[in-house]
Scaffold this motif. Structure first.
Motif, PDB file in Angstrom:
ATOM      1  N   SER A   1      -3.524  -4.874  -3.563  1.00 42.32           N
ATOM      2  CA  SER A   1      -4.182  -5.133  -2.272  1.00 42.32           C
ATOM      3  C   SER A   1      -3.451  -4.444  -1.126  1.00 42.32           C
ATOM      4  CB  SER A   1      -4.260  -6.636  -1.999  1.00 42.32           C
ATOM      5  OG  SER A   1      -5.141  -7.233  -2.919  1.00 42.32           O
TER       6      SER A   1
ATOM      7  N   ARG B   1      -4.590  -0.889  -1.174  1.00 45.38           N
ATOM      8  CA  ARG B   1      -5.982  -0.788  -0.691  1.00 45.38           C
ATOM      9  C   ARG B   1      -6.000  -0.837   0.843  1.00 45.38           C
ATOM     10  NH1 ARG B   1      -9.798   1.247  -3.748  1.00 45.38           N
ATOM     11  NH2 ARG B   1     -11.294   0.128  -2.496  1.00 45.38           N
ATOM     12  N   GLU B   2      -5.163  -1.676   1.421  1.00 45.63           N
ATOM     13  CA  GLU B   2      -5.072  -1.747   2.877  1.00 45.63           C
ATOM     14  C   GLU B   2      -4.545  -0.429   3.440  1.00 45.63           C
ATOM     15  OE1 GLU B   2      -5.630  -3.022   6.644  1.00 45.63           O
ATOM     16  OE2 GLU B   2      -6.350  -3.979   4.814  1.00 45.63           O
TER      17      GLU B   2
ATOM     18  N   LYS C   1      -7.366   1.993   3.558  1.00 45.68           N
ATOM     19  CA  LYS C   1      -8.252   1.738   4.705  1.00 45.68           C
ATOM     20  C   LYS C   1      -7.647   2.281   5.992  1.00 45.68           C
ATOM     21  CE  LYS C   1      -9.547  -2.651   3.010  1.00 45.68           C
ATOM     22  NZ  LYS C   1      -9.601  -4.074   3.298  1.00 45.68           N
ATOM     23  N   GLN C   2      -6.335   2.109   6.145  1.00 49.07           N
ATOM     24  CA  GLN C   2      -5.675   2.566   7.362  1.00 49.07           C
ATOM     25  C   GLN C   2      -5.709   4.084   7.482  1.00 49.07           C
ATOM     26  OE1 GLN C   2      -4.866   0.603   9.878  1.00 49.07           O
ATOM     27  NE2 GLN C   2      -5.666  -1.048   8.610  1.00 49.07           N
TER      28      GLN C   2
END
Length: 102
Positions: free
Chosen positions: A71, A74-75, A78-79
């Motif tokens: 996770s 994944r963050e 996104k960033q």
């Protein structure tokens, strides 16, 4: 670029991590400015790094670690996307971000 800059030096003043800086002169008010230009292909390289990290984290998670490292990656992914949108907003649409009185 010709409608924004009277002159744009293609030789960078410097470079760091994901971008380089060029000297330019604005058309109209003739201010000296610096323009930060993202290196070509840098987003793809960053995404490759993140995907490699994700593969590593998935391997580590198969051990007895009890928290979700995937996770986190994944963050990060996104960033990178958000960073790319911010870059486009600041550098492509207005075409430049400048600082006078260098």
């Amino acid at each position: 670029m010709g409608e924004i800059f009277e002159n744009f030096d293609v030789n960078p003043l410097g470079s760091a991590s994901i971008a380089q800086v060029h000297r330019a002169i604005l058309r109209g008010d003739k201010n000296d400015v610096v323009v930060k230009v993202q290196h070509p292909g840098i987003r793809d390289l960053m995404m490759t790094d993140i995907h490699n990290l994700q593969a590593f984290v998935l391997f580590i998670q198969k051990t007895d670690m009890k928290f979700d490292l995937f996770s986190i990656t994944r963050e990060m992914e996104k960033q990178v996307f958000v960073f790319t949108l911010m870059f486009l907003a600041k550098h492509i649409y207005p075409s430049f971000m400048y600082f006078s009185d260098m």
